[in-house]
Scaffold this active site. Sequence first.
Site, mmCIF file in Angstrom:
data_model
loop_
_atom_site.group_PDB
_atom_site.id
_atom_site.type_symbol
_atom_site.label_atom_id
_atom_site.label_comp_id
_atom_site.label_asym_id
_atom_site.label_seq_id
_atom_site.Cartn_x
_atom_site.Cartn_y
_atom_site.Cartn_z
ATOM 1 N N ASP A 52 1.143 -0.949 -0.404
ATOM 2 C CA ASP A 52 -0.210 -0.261 0.100
ATOM 3 C C ASP A 52 0.784 1.116 -0.467
ATOM 4 O OD1 ASP A 52 -2.235 1.825 0.673
ATOM 5 O OD2 ASP A 52 -1.231 2.346 2.131
ATOM 6 N N GLU A 112 -0.777 -1.072 -5.811
ATOM 7 C CA GLU A 112 -1.479 -0.586 -6.409
ATOM 8 C C GLU A 112 -1.721 -0.176 -7.793
ATOM 9 O OE1 GLU A 112 -3.767 1.817 -3.375
ATOM 10 O OE2 GLU A 112 -1.815 1.573 -2.992
ATOM 11 N N ASP A 142 -3.226 1.238 7.514
ATOM 12 C CA ASP A 142 -2.260 1.117 5.728
ATOM 13 C C ASP A 142 -1.496 -0.398 6.095
ATOM 14 O OD1 ASP A 142 -2.320 3.809 5.475
ATOM 15 O OD2 ASP A 142 -0.277 3.856 6.553
#
Length: 394
Positions: free
Chosen positions: A184, A269, A351
């Site tokens: 993340d 991501e 997170d």
Amino acid sequence: MKRAFKYRFYPTDAQAVELSRTFGCVRKVYNLALAARTEAWGRQERVSYGQTSAMLTVWKKTEEFAYLNDVSSVPLQQALRHLQVAFSNFFGKRAGYPRFKSRKRSRRSAEYTASAFRFRDGCLTLAKMDQPLDIVWSRPLPEGASPSTVTVSQDPAGRWHVSILVQDPTLAPLPTVDTAVGIDVGLDHLLTLSTGEKITNPRHERRDRARLAKAQRRLARKAKGEGANRAKDRRKVAKVHARIADRRRDHLHKLTTRLVREHQTIVIEDLSVRNMVRNHSLARAISDAAWSEFRGMLEYKAAWYGREVIAVDRFFPSSKLCSTCGTVRSEMLLHVRVWTCDGCGATHDRDVNAAHNVLAVGLTVSVCGAGVRPQRSTPGGQSASKQKPPRREP
Ligand SMILES: [Zn+2]
């Protein structure tokens, strides 16, 4: 597998002049071709690489651009190829519309393919040059290496580098492991792993940034056109920039090597251009350049070592979704670092929970085989993408 080896070198005065001239011509050709393609784009037409190559032949015959004949033609052709890649990325929605290269801001570089250099007895000589480059061989090239591409560049701090692409026989897939990790991109930390580990910025980054701000202020205070002193201040700013970039690259190299060694599958991501613009806090947490550098390193190292990198779309509620039971919270304020799920009562670090969700989505994609494609070389959809498939147990 191919691998690039980068070295510093010290050009003679004549070589520096030749290379500066080549950089200028590369930029010119790129911009001319971009202008031609943009004009055609306005008429809803597409221009191919082959067409721009034909244009280059025409430009060289004009009086205005006759100076393009003075440098090696190969870097100019390569500039057109780079523009072609920039357009495929744009059409594939992986990048914004290509931008013109400015004299001040663009990277000064030229790419030579095998026909435009000679590599013999450890000496590298570029087209239009009599002498080999004075390279500092800080590490050896692989035994019997025969370079396929050579890229020469000069950074804003004035340092010269040559990047040599060779086949590296020492690169082989690592033994398969059965671990996977989700990553993340955080606000407080550079990255948070689903293992719970938090990775911060390089140690010196904060102090360097303060130094950079100071140098920039000094530069801004000086009146424009003050000549030598201003140039000196600008060079000073560039040097601090270069040091920050070097340290960050070093940090990212160590980090990506470790991630690729330890995990078979790495899920990140997909912070595409559009997503970055929509999420300013993200853009602040990890600069655009650092992120694409990180992702690029992860992807090529994964390809070397037989690992898998999966990029998942940012548009799922990774921070609002409980990774334990799947309950989605209606609201999640940015300052909330730790929260408790209403559904199952689990307490999450914001997170780490997000990293778990990234991992879960990535593994679903991996199992379904949805959207399987390499990230940069081919166009495709936006939901998920996957680096070269690893060797897998049946
Ligand atoms: Zn829950």
